[in-house]
Design a protein around this motif. Sequence first.
Motif, PDB file in Angstrom:
ATOM      1  N   PRO A   1       0.964  -1.090  -0.117  1.00 32.10           N
ATOM      2  CA  PRO A   1       0.087   0.036   0.036  1.00 32.10           C
ATOM      3  C   PRO A   1       0.708   1.264  -0.088  1.00 32.10           C
ATOM      4  N   GLY A   2       1.858   1.290   0.461  1.00 29.76           N
ATOM      5  CA  GLY A   2       2.735   2.537   0.585  1.00 29.76           C
ATOM      6  C   GLY A   2       3.240   2.884  -0.790  1.00 29.76           C
ATOM      7  N   PHE A   3       3.614   1.831  -1.692  1.00 24.36           N
ATOM      8  CA  PHE A   3       3.882   2.126  -3.051  1.00 24.36           C
ATOM      9  C   PHE A   3       2.806   2.676  -3.756  1.00 24.36           C
ATOM     10  N   ALA A   4       1.508   2.182  -3.397  1.00 24.35           N
ATOM     11  CA  ALA A   4       0.345   2.779  -3.934  1.00 24.35           C
ATOM     12  C   ALA A   4       0.085   4.307  -3.621  1.00 24.35           C
ATOM     13  N   VAL A   5       0.292   4.578  -2.536  1.00 22.96           N
ATOM     14  CA  VAL A   5       0.346   6.027  -1.907  1.00 22.96           C
ATOM     15  C   VAL A   5       1.555   6.794  -2.787  1.00 22.96           C
ATOM     16  N   GLY A   6       2.631   6.397  -3.046  1.00 21.21           N
ATOM     17  CA  GLY A   6       3.469   6.947  -3.827  1.00 21.21           C
ATOM     18  C   GLY A   6       3.000   7.182  -5.294  1.00 21.21           C
ATOM     19  N   MET A   7       2.227   6.119  -5.812  1.00 25.32           N
ATOM     20  CA  MET A   7       1.613   6.613  -7.208  1.00 25.32           C
ATOM     21  C   MET A   7       0.674   7.428  -7.037  1.00 25.32           C
ATOM     22  N   VAL A   8      -0.077   7.654  -6.014  1.00 29.46           N
ATOM     23  CA  VAL A   8      -1.278   8.585  -6.085  1.00 29.46           C
ATOM     24  C   VAL A   8      -0.598  10.041  -5.963  1.00 29.46           C
ATOM     25  N   PHE A   9       0.659  10.201  -5.091  1.00 30.79           N
ATOM     26  CA  PHE A   9       0.927  11.515  -4.964  1.00 30.79           C
ATOM     27  C   PHE A   9       2.298  12.059  -6.088  1.00 30.79           C
ATOM     28  N   LEU A  10       3.018  10.784  -6.590  1.00 32.06           N
ATOM     29  CA  LEU A  10       4.086  11.232  -7.431  1.00 32.06           C
ATOM     30  C   LEU A  10       4.060  10.000  -8.391  1.00 32.06           C
ATOM     31  N   PRO A  11       3.037  10.188  -9.251  1.00 33.50           N
ATOM     32  CA  PRO A  11       2.825   8.979 -10.210  1.00 33.50           C
ATOM     33  C   PRO A  11       3.833   8.848 -11.243  1.00 33.50           C
ATOM     34  N   PHE A  12       4.541   9.896 -11.650  1.00 33.91           N
ATOM     35  CA  PHE A  12       5.630   9.975 -12.849  1.00 33.91           C
ATOM     36  C   PHE A  12       6.870   9.389 -12.291  1.00 33.91           C
ATOM     37  N   ILE A  13       7.086   9.516 -10.963  1.00 34.21           N
ATOM     38  CA  ILE A  13       8.186   8.577 -10.406  1.00 34.21           C
ATOM     39  C   ILE A  13       8.069   7.237  -9.963  1.00 34.21           C
ATOM     40  N   PHE A  14       7.014   6.934  -9.651  1.00 31.67           N
ATOM     41  CA  PHE A  14       6.617   5.371  -9.118  1.00 31.67           C
ATOM     42  C   PHE A  14       6.383   4.690 -10.293  1.00 31.67           C
ATOM     43  N   ALA A  15       5.709   5.327 -11.351  1.00 38.27           N
ATOM     44  CA  ALA A  15       5.404   4.464 -12.561  1.00 38.27           C
ATOM     45  C   ALA A  15       6.824   4.244 -13.115  1.00 38.27           C
ATOM     46  N   LEU A  16       7.504   5.065 -13.413  1.00 38.23           N
ATOM     47  CA  LEU A  16       9.042   4.902 -13.637  1.00 38.23           C
ATOM     48  C   LEU A  16       9.725   3.707 -12.900  1.00 38.23           C
ATOM     49  N   ILE A  17       9.438   3.634 -11.515  1.00 38.46           N
ATOM     50  CA  ILE A  17       9.870   2.502 -10.747  1.00 38.46           C
ATOM     51  C   ILE A  17       9.484   1.296 -10.925  1.00 38.46           C
ATOM     52  N   LEU A  18       8.114   1.295 -11.082  1.00 40.54           N
ATOM     53  CA  LEU A  18       7.507   0.399 -11.356  1.00 40.54           C
ATOM     54  C   LEU A  18       7.574  -0.314 -12.581  1.00 40.54           C
ATOM     55  N   GLY A  19       7.644   0.473 -13.742  1.00 39.66           N
ATOM     56  CA  GLY A  19       7.881  -0.057 -15.100  1.00 39.66           C
ATOM     57  C   GLY A  19       9.361  -0.378 -15.637  1.00 39.66           C
ATOM     58  N   PHE A  20      10.251   0.356 -14.888  1.00 35.57           N
ATOM     59  CA  PHE A  20      11.631   0.051 -15.389  1.00 35.57           C
ATOM     60  C   PHE A  20      12.419  -0.632 -14.196  1.00 35.57           C
ATOM     61  N   GLY A  21      11.610  -0.926 -13.123  1.00 31.03           N
ATOM     62  CA  GLY A  21      12.474  -1.848 -12.038  1.00 31.03           C
ATOM     63  C   GLY A  21      12.312  -3.385 -12.098  1.00 31.03           C
ATOM     64  N   ASP A  22      12.557  -3.946 -11.203  1.00 34.63           N
ATOM     65  CA  ASP A  22      12.483  -5.434 -11.235  1.00 34.63           C
ATOM     66  C   ASP A  22      11.223  -6.116 -11.009  1.00 34.63           C
ATOM     67  N   ALA A  23      10.213  -5.292 -10.692  1.00 33.73           N
ATOM     68  CA  ALA A  23       8.968  -5.682 -10.197  1.00 33.73           C
ATOM     69  C   ALA A  23       8.210  -6.762 -11.484  1.00 33.73           C
ATOM     70  N   GLU A  24       7.621  -7.564 -11.244  1.00 34.10           N
ATOM     71  CA  GLU A  24       7.159  -8.553 -12.289  1.00 34.10           C
ATOM     72  C   GLU A  24       5.474  -8.539 -12.156  1.00 34.10           C
ATOM     73  N   TYR A  25       4.860  -8.647 -13.079  1.00 34.33           N
ATOM     74  CA  TYR A  25       3.321  -8.697 -13.081  1.00 34.33           C
ATOM     75  C   TYR A  25       2.964  -9.913 -12.525  1.00 34.33           C
ATOM     76  N   GLN A  26       2.000 -10.154 -11.706  1.00 30.56           N
ATOM     77  CA  GLN A  26       1.544 -11.320 -11.330  1.00 30.56           C
ATOM     78  C   GLN A  26      -0.101 -11.248 -11.589  1.00 30.56           C
ATOM     79  N   GLU A  27      -0.263 -11.680 -12.451  1.00 29.88           N
ATOM     80  CA  GLU A  27      -1.724 -11.822 -12.942  1.00 29.88           C
ATOM     81  C   GLU A  27      -2.865 -12.397 -11.713  1.00 29.88           C
ATOM     82  N   SER A  28      -2.361 -13.334 -10.914  1.00 34.62           N
ATOM     83  CA  SER A  28      -3.236 -14.055  -9.883  1.00 34.62           C
ATOM     84  C   SER A  28      -3.047 -13.358  -8.723  1.00 34.62           C
ATOM     85  N   ALA A  29      -2.326 -12.165  -8.441  1.00 31.19           N
ATOM     86  CA  ALA A  29      -2.071 -11.462  -7.092  1.00 31.19           C
ATOM     87  C   ALA A  29      -3.697 -10.772  -7.184  1.00 31.19           C
ATOM     88  N   THR A  30      -3.896 -10.635  -5.835  1.00 30.85           N
ATOM     89  CA  THR A  30      -5.240  -9.859  -5.506  1.00 30.85           C
ATOM     90  C   THR A  30      -4.885  -9.000  -4.361  1.00 30.85           C
TER      91      THR A  30
END
Length: 109
Positions: free
Chosen positions: A80-109
């Motif tokens: 949830p802390g990352f989501a807060v970052g996406m709300v307030f600084l989306p241009f930075i956290f989108a870059l972290i999510l997109g270019f970082g090592d996080a992988e998409y998990q379709e089954s995650a809820t």
Amino acid sequence: MGLIIYLILVVLWIAGLWKIFEKAGHPGWAAIIPIYNIFIVTKIAGKEWWWLLLMLIPFVNIVILIVLYLAVSQKFGKGPGFAVGMVFLPFIFALILGFGDAEYQESAT
């Protein structure tokens, strides 16, 4: 000067979204199409298509955006802390999510 800063932030946001979309198996170019990019975010978040309609309602869209960012963060293994970052600084956290090592998990809820 303000316009230049705004344009830089928009380009960073689009670049981050582009990579997020590609990681989730969607076309990156969808990041530059207004409204369609929101639809793709709802798909990545695992929500129904009508959530896009909720994003078009003033004030309701703020709550829906937060819920969508929470779901997207969870789908990429972030908390949830990352989501807060996406709300307030989306241009930075989108870059972290997109270019970082996080992988998409379709089954995650």
